[in-house]
Design a protein around this motif. Structure first.
Motif, mmCIF file in Angstrom:
data_model
loop_
_atom_site.group_PDB
_atom_site.id
_atom_site.type_symbol
_atom_site.label_atom_id
_atom_site.label_comp_id
_atom_site.label_asym_id
_atom_site.label_seq_id
_atom_site.Cartn_x
_atom_site.Cartn_y
_atom_site.Cartn_z
ATOM 1 N N VAL A 277 0.840 -1.206 0.000
ATOM 2 C CA VAL A 277 0.000 0.000 0.000
ATOM 3 C C VAL A 277 0.871 1.251 0.000
ATOM 4 C CG1 VAL A 277 -1.782 1.289 1.228
ATOM 5 C CG2 VAL A 277 -1.866 -1.209 1.188
ATOM 6 N N GLY A 278 1.844 1.300 0.920
ATOM 7 C CA GLY A 278 2.694 2.475 1.018
ATOM 8 C C GLY A 278 3.696 2.569 -0.117
ATOM 9 N N GLY A 279 4.510 1.522 -0.296
ATOM 10 C CA GLY A 279 5.569 1.565 -1.293
ATOM 11 C C GLY A 279 5.054 1.630 -2.713
ATOM 12 N N GLN A 280 4.319 0.589 -3.139
ATOM 13 C CA GLN A 280 3.801 0.560 -4.510
ATOM 14 C C GLN A 280 2.790 1.673 -4.735
ATOM 15 O OE1 GLN A 280 6.221 -2.521 -5.621
ATOM 16 N NE2 GLN A 280 4.737 -1.578 -6.971
ATOM 17 N N GLY A 281 2.011 2.003 -3.692
ATOM 18 C CA GLY A 281 1.028 3.069 -3.840
ATOM 19 C C GLY A 281 1.670 4.411 -4.114
ATOM 20 N N LEU A 282 2.721 4.741 -3.387
ATOM 21 C CA LEU A 282 3.408 6.011 -3.603
ATOM 22 C C LEU A 282 4.086 6.051 -4.973
ATOM 23 C CD1 LEU A 282 4.940 6.623 -0.063
ATOM 24 C CD2 LEU A 282 3.175 7.994 -1.193
ATOM 25 N N VAL A 283 4.602 4.913 -5.417
ATOM 26 C CA VAL A 283 5.185 4.858 -6.765
ATOM 27 C C VAL A 283 4.107 5.138 -7.814
ATOM 28 C CG1 VAL A 283 6.228 3.322 -8.482
ATOM 29 C CG2 VAL A 283 7.099 3.346 -6.145
ATOM 30 N N ALA A 284 2.910 4.556 -7.619
ATOM 31 C CA ALA A 284 1.814 4.809 -8.559
ATOM 32 C C ALA A 284 1.417 6.281 -8.559
ATOM 33 C CB ALA A 284 0.606 3.937 -8.209
ATOM 34 N N VAL A 285 1.427 6.907 -7.379
ATOM 35 C CA VAL A 285 1.134 8.342 -7.299
ATOM 36 C C VAL A 285 2.172 9.125 -8.107
ATOM 37 C CG1 VAL A 285 1.107 10.339 -5.750
ATOM 38 C CG2 VAL A 285 -0.067 8.240 -5.087
ATOM 39 N N ALA A 286 3.449 8.815 -7.908
ATOM 40 C CA ALA A 286 4.524 9.543 -8.588
ATOM 41 C C ALA A 286 4.474 9.349 -10.095
ATOM 42 C CB ALA A 286 5.874 9.091 -8.042
ATOM 43 N N LEU A 287 4.102 8.144 -10.548
ATOM 44 C CA LEU A 287 4.087 7.867 -11.986
ATOM 45 C C LEU A 287 2.986 8.631 -12.720
ATOM 46 C CD1 LEU A 287 4.916 4.058 -12.011
ATOM 47 C CD2 LEU A 287 6.241 5.879 -13.104
ATOM 48 N N GLY A 288 2.100 9.272 -11.992
ATOM 49 C CA GLY A 288 1.140 10.158 -12.639
ATOM 50 C C GLY A 288 1.754 11.467 -13.075
ATOM 51 N N THR A 289 2.967 11.757 -12.603
ATOM 52 C CA THR A 289 3.628 13.030 -12.893
ATOM 53 C C THR A 289 4.990 12.849 -13.539
ATOM 54 O OG1 THR A 289 2.503 14.142 -11.059
ATOM 55 C CG2 THR A 289 4.547 15.143 -11.856
ATOM 56 N N LEU A 290 5.806 11.949 -13.001
ATOM 57 C CA LEU A 290 7.198 11.825 -13.428
ATOM 58 C C LEU A 290 7.365 10.862 -14.593
ATOM 59 C CD1 LEU A 290 8.874 11.638 -9.902
ATOM 60 C CD2 LEU A 290 8.790 13.609 -11.437
ATOM 61 N N PRO A 291 8.363 11.092 -15.448
ATOM 62 C CA PRO A 291 8.642 10.163 -16.554
ATOM 63 C C PRO A 291 8.981 8.772 -16.034
ATOM 64 C CG PRO A 291 9.820 12.240 -16.851
ATOM 65 C CD PRO A 291 9.251 12.271 -15.471
ATOM 66 N N ALA A 292 8.613 7.751 -16.798
ATOM 67 C CA ALA A 292 8.797 6.372 -16.353
ATOM 68 C C ALA A 292 10.264 6.014 -16.174
ATOM 69 C CB ALA A 292 8.142 5.420 -17.351
ATOM 70 N N THR A 293 11.125 6.449 -17.099
ATOM 71 C CA THR A 293 12.533 6.069 -17.027
ATOM 72 C C THR A 293 13.200 6.662 -15.796
ATOM 73 O OG1 THR A 293 12.589 6.047 -19.449
ATOM 74 C CG2 THR A 293 14.692 5.972 -18.298
ATOM 75 N N PHE A 294 12.954 7.930 -15.525
ATOM 76 C CA PHE A 294 13.526 8.540 -14.332
ATOM 77 C C PHE A 294 12.972 7.874 -13.078
ATOM 78 C CE2 PHE A 294 13.092 11.684 -10.893
ATOM 79 C CZ PHE A 294 14.441 11.889 -10.619
ATOM 80 N N SER A 295 11.688 7.570 -13.064
ATOM 81 C CA SER A 295 11.083 6.917 -11.902
ATOM 82 C C SER A 295 11.744 5.572 -11.637
ATOM 83 C CB SER A 295 9.580 6.724 -12.131
ATOM 84 O OG SER A 295 8.927 7.967 -12.289
ATOM 85 N N ALA A 296 12.036 4.833 -12.706
ATOM 86 C CA ALA A 296 12.696 3.539 -12.526
ATOM 87 C C ALA A 296 14.084 3.708 -11.916
ATOM 88 C CB ALA A 296 12.790 2.816 -13.869
ATOM 89 N N LEU A 297 14.767 4.790 -12.258
ATOM 90 C CA LEU A 297 16.086 5.043 -11.661
ATOM 91 C C LEU A 297 15.959 5.328 -10.163
ATOM 92 C CD1 LEU A 297 17.941 7.264 -14.297
ATOM 93 C CD2 LEU A 297 18.071 4.801 -13.952
ATOM 94 N N VAL A 298 14.963 6.105 -9.786
ATOM 95 C CA VAL A 298 14.780 6.425 -8.368
ATOM 96 C C VAL A 298 14.466 5.163 -7.574
ATOM 97 C CG1 VAL A 298 13.417 7.748 -6.710
ATOM 98 C CG2 VAL A 298 14.057 8.776 -8.886
ATOM 99 N N ILE A 299 13.812 4.199 -8.219
ATOM 100 C CA ILE A 299 13.486 2.951 -7.531
ATOM 101 C C ILE A 299 14.754 2.158 -7.209
ATOM 102 C CG2 ILE A 299 12.181 0.782 -7.761
ATOM 103 C CD1 ILE A 299 10.095 2.322 -9.348
ATOM 104 N N PHE A 300 15.897 2.536 -7.789
ATOM 105 C CA PHE A 300 17.176 1.966 -7.348
ATOM 106 C C PHE A 300 17.376 2.175 -5.849
ATOM 107 C CE2 PHE A 300 18.950 1.571 -11.677
ATOM 108 C CZ PHE A 300 19.735 0.443 -11.506
ATOM 109 N N LEU A 301 16.732 3.215 -5.314
ATOM 110 C CA LEU A 301 16.844 3.462 -3.877
ATOM 111 C C LEU A 301 16.290 2.298 -3.062
ATOM 112 C CD1 LEU A 301 15.810 7.232 -3.658
ATOM 113 C CD2 LEU A 301 18.106 6.268 -3.455
ATOM 114 N N GLU A 302 15.444 1.470 -3.680
ATOM 115 C CA GLU A 302 14.939 0.288 -2.983
ATOM 116 C C GLU A 302 16.099 -0.626 -2.588
ATOM 117 O OE1 GLU A 302 12.058 -3.607 -3.720
ATOM 118 O OE2 GLU A 302 12.198 -2.037 -5.250
#
Length: 297
Positions: free
Chosen positions: A229-254
């Motif tokens: 809910v928290g992790g995947q949900g926040l990623v889904a929120v962010a993907l409504g605004t940020l480009p997919a490729t950059f978002s995937a890079l930030v997920i490296f923080l996982e």
């Protein structure tokens, strides 16, 4: 014009914050899976099943109109792709070393970068390429000397590559779905699809589905609330605004968060090389950051 620019910057800043917190929350999943007293497929099933009531409430709060639930191909594909991600991730862990599986799974942004131009018409800029190279180098450094190739583990390594492919496809599907649906609706429907698929997988592969202790129940509930809910949900929120490729890079923080949690709570060692890997990941994200004008649904 200034007011519009300020609003755009705030929107991108909030989306980036959601992405960072989402990646950290997903990184905590290694703790909860370790503490759960069921097998990996069962824990993945409980992760999504227990999340559904909370996602349903979020969805109803997000959209209180009569037509609150719509079936969409991108949303359904997101659920199937996330199933593939979890399924092949556990096969990779069983078929090769954890280090190999981890590194190969972190190559997901490569698939996102390859698919974003075709699926989402997102340009692959030089900053993204440089950021991706830095993040991949950082992900490799996080493993230290643990990574290694052996012919007998080739199938397991290929499962790791499949994990990256499915997670990359999941990011693209969610980004596409967010152009038409709210984050909560995307999460609820895709998670319901994943839960149905993982139920079949858990029944087929796991000798025991139910947790055996209060600690096991608590770990699974935390996995559902924090990581799904928290992790995947926040990623889904962010993907409504940020480009997919950059978002995937930030997920490296996982991966960085998982290593940090392992060091803090599981007594897993971190050295200078791993610290350098973390710095490279952070620098790669900084280099690849989008200008506010590049973001948008």
């Amino acid at each position: 014009m200034t007011a519009i620019a300020t609003d755009d910057r705030q929107r991108v800043t909030l989306a980036f914050a959601a992405l960072v917190f989402g990646a950290v929350a997903m990184g905590a999943s290694v703790l909860f899976v370790r503490w759960a007293d069921v097998g990996p497929y069962a824990s993945a099933f409980w992760r999504v099943l227990l999340a559904l009531p909370f996602l349903f409430v979020w969805m109803r709060l997000e959209n209180q109109s009569a037509a609150w639930l719509q079936l969409d191909r991108a949303v359904l594909l997101a659920g199937l792709f996330f199933t593939g991600d979890l399924f092949f991730w556990h096969l990779a862990i069983l078929g090769t070393t954890v280090a190999n599986a981890t590194f190969l799974a972190t190559t997901a942004p490569i698939w996102v970068a390859l698919g974003a131009g075709v699926v989402l018409s997102e340009a692959l800029t030089a900053r993204i390429v440089i950021g991706l190279a830095l993040c991949l180098a950082g992900g490799f450094a996080l493993l230290g000397e643990s990574y290694g190739f052996a012919p007998q583990r080739l199938i397991g390594d290929l499962y790791g590559v499949a994990t990256a492919f499915f997670f990359g496809a999941y990011v693209l599907a969610v980004r596409s779905a967010r152009a038409r649906h709210g984050a909560a609706e995307v999460m609820f429907v895709s998670t319901a699809v994943t839960a149905l698929c993982l139920f079949v997988i858990a029944i087929a592969f796991e000798p025991r589905i139910l947790p055996q202790s209060p600690q096991g129940v608590g770990a699974l509930l935390a996995l559902a609330l924090i990581s799904q809910v928290g992790g995947q949900g926040l990623v889904a929120v962010a993907l409504g605004t940020l480009p997919a490729t950059f978002s995937a890079l930030v997920i490296f923080l996982e991966a960085l968060a998982a290593a940090s949690f392992g060091w803090l709570l599981l007594n897993e060692p971190l050295g200078i090389v791993q610290a350098l890997g973390g710095v490279l990941i952070l620098f790669g994200i900084y280099v690849a950051r989008p200008r506010f004008a590049e973001a948008g649904p």
